[in-house]
Motif scaffolding. Structure first.
Motif, mmCIF file in Angstrom:
data_model
loop_
_atom_site.group_PDB
_atom_site.id
_atom_site.type_symbol
_atom_site.label_atom_id
_atom_site.label_comp_id
_atom_site.label_asym_id
_atom_site.label_seq_id
_atom_site.Cartn_x
_atom_site.Cartn_y
_atom_site.Cartn_z
ATOM 1 N N TRP A 28 39.715 66.704 51.255
ATOM 2 C CA TRP A 28 40.915 66.305 50.326
ATOM 3 C C TRP A 28 42.005 67.622 50.289
ATOM 4 O O TRP A 28 41.491 68.705 50.211
ATOM 5 C CB TRP A 28 40.884 65.485 49.182
ATOM 6 N N SER A 56 41.173 58.377 45.395
ATOM 7 C CA SER A 56 41.735 58.559 46.592
ATOM 8 C C SER A 56 41.078 58.082 47.827
ATOM 9 O O SER A 56 41.680 57.330 48.808
ATOM 10 C CB SER A 56 41.796 60.074 46.870
ATOM 11 N N SER A 60 42.316 54.741 50.016
ATOM 12 C CA SER A 60 42.134 54.569 51.408
ATOM 13 C C SER A 60 41.565 53.443 52.290
ATOM 14 O O SER A 60 42.082 52.844 53.005
ATOM 15 C CB SER A 60 41.718 55.997 51.882
ATOM 16 N N GLY A 83 55.001 56.011 53.127
ATOM 17 C CA GLY A 83 55.453 56.984 52.098
ATOM 18 C C GLY A 83 56.773 57.647 52.719
ATOM 19 O O GLY A 83 57.405 58.500 52.416
ATOM 20 N N TRP A 133 44.708 58.128 56.355
ATOM 21 C CA TRP A 133 44.120 58.743 55.318
ATOM 22 C C TRP A 133 42.765 59.052 55.466
ATOM 23 O O TRP A 133 42.415 59.877 54.630
ATOM 24 C CB TRP A 133 44.392 57.903 54.105
ATOM 25 N N PRO A 138 45.035 62.296 51.698
ATOM 26 C CA PRO A 138 46.449 62.373 50.850
ATOM 27 C C PRO A 138 46.411 63.695 50.150
ATOM 28 O O PRO A 138 45.248 64.278 49.871
ATOM 29 C CB PRO A 138 46.297 61.307 49.916
ATOM 30 N N SER A 139 47.588 64.038 49.985
ATOM 31 C CA SER A 139 47.904 65.348 49.024
ATOM 32 C C SER A 139 48.048 65.112 47.666
ATOM 33 O O SER A 139 48.629 63.963 47.392
ATOM 34 C CB SER A 139 49.207 65.887 49.500
ATOM 35 N N THR A 205 51.588 62.521 44.316
ATOM 36 C CA THR A 205 50.911 62.133 45.807
ATOM 37 C C THR A 205 51.842 61.514 46.712
ATOM 38 O O THR A 205 52.784 61.030 46.517
ATOM 39 C CB THR A 205 49.641 61.532 45.560
ATOM 40 N N ASN A 206 51.416 61.701 48.070
ATOM 41 C CA ASN A 206 51.910 61.143 49.096
ATOM 42 C C ASN A 206 51.607 59.749 49.425
ATOM 43 O O ASN A 206 51.837 59.290 50.541
ATOM 44 C CB ASN A 206 52.327 62.217 50.347
ATOM 45 N N SER A 207 50.309 59.252 48.870
ATOM 46 C CA SER A 207 49.548 57.854 49.039
ATOM 47 C C SER A 207 50.033 56.850 48.091
ATOM 48 O O SER A 207 49.854 57.007 46.845
ATOM 49 C CB SER A 207 48.190 58.164 48.955
ATOM 50 N N SER A 208 50.836 55.859 48.567
ATOM 51 C CA SER A 208 51.258 54.853 47.811
ATOM 52 C C SER A 208 50.016 54.188 47.241
ATOM 53 O O SER A 208 50.147 53.640 46.182
ATOM 54 C CB SER A 208 52.250 53.955 48.620
#
Length: 288
Positions: A28, A56, A60, A83, A133, A138-139, A205-208
């Motif tokens: 990650w 995370s 995913s 995103g 993902w 994700p960041s 984060t860029n992961s909803s």
């Protein structure tokens, strides 16, 4: 009174967000920025960050199970998961005629689309696809937010309420991470909010899916330090621990009391005291 979200709560923020059962190590990306940067090691990860990795990975897996890669989904939900836009922004853009599906303009945010088959495009963003993902994790950005920064994705021109001495999140972030905010897809977004006078940890984060897990009431503990005046007595502390009514009616008149929380005195003077609050929800104006 300013709420201080201490940086070490990064380790407890996602502690309750992971799913039950073992979770294998997954590569990650994590970035530490701000006035007090935190360091990460990819080869020897610190055990205290396992909770965020678990969240995370769990997010995913949940995304895949809910048809993120295939199946059908509502258009606004799809754009949020990808995103590209927030859920509310997606509804507005769709209703404004800025979104097309297979070349046809769609104005109903609840339009069902075939994920992985239909071509979805947004004016100014182009084609929107769901990130994978698993192959591209994700960041996660930990930002030590200074006072005076308003946690908003709007620009100064778009927010008429922004005061001259305040900064937007876009202005406060250094260039490498500022470029990952919208219109970048998937866009980096804050997980929850901190008021402008508050300082401390802001997770982005860029992961909803990961953001939703971290903000689910009761799953993650958040720790705040507040200086209050006067020094509270035991009866006041008991009342705070038991839950209080927030005077935000009629907008949220049906929410009832806040959940019980932990409140301890960490510093006590003649006229003021510093209290440590550990809460498990994030209601507007809850601390102030």
């Amino acid at each position: 009174t300013a709420a201080l979200l201490i940086v070490r709560s990064a380790f407890t923020l996602a502690q309750r967000a992971h799913s039950s059962g073992p979770c294998a190590w997954l590569g990650w990306r994590s970035i530490a920025i701000g006035h007090s940067a935190l360091s990460f090691s990819h080869s020897a990860p610190h055990r205290r960050f396992e909770s965020i990795r678990h969240a995370s990975r769990s997010a995913s897996a949940s995304d895949q199970a809910n048809g993120m890669s295939t199946g059908s989904d509502k258009l606004d939900r799809f754009l949020s998961k990808a995103g590209a836009l927030s859920r509310e922004q997606a509804k507005l853009r769709v209703k404004s005629g800025d979104v097309s599906v297979n070349g046809r303009t769609v104005t109903d945010p609840w339009t069902q689309i075939r994920v992985g088959h239909d071509v979805v495009k947004v004016k100014g963003l182009g084609q929107v696809i769901l990130p994978d993902w698993v192959t591209d994790p994700p960041s996660i950005v930990l930002f030590n937010k200074p006072a005076g920064v308003v946690v908003t994705m709007a620009t100064r021109e778009e927010d008429p309420l922004l005061q001259s001495h305040q900064s937007t999140l876009r202005e406060a972030l250094p260039a490498p991470w500022r470029d990952l905010l919208a219109p970048h897809v998937p866009a980096l977004r804050p997980v929850g909010r901190l008021d402008a006078p508050s300082v401390g940890l802001l997770v982005m984060t860029n992961s909803s899916g990961l953001a939703a897990k971290l903000t689910t009431p009761g799953l993650c503990e958040k720790e705040y330090l507040l200086r209050v005046n006067p020094v509270p007595d035991q009866a006041s502390l008991i009342r705070l621990r038991s839950g209080v009514d927030i005077d935000d009616k009629p907008k949220n008149s049906d929410r009832g009391q806040t959940q019980p929380c932990d409140v301890t005195i960490v510093e006590c003077g003649d006229k003021s005291a510093v209290l440590r609050f550990t809460i498990r929800e994030g209601r507007n104006r809850q601390l102030r």
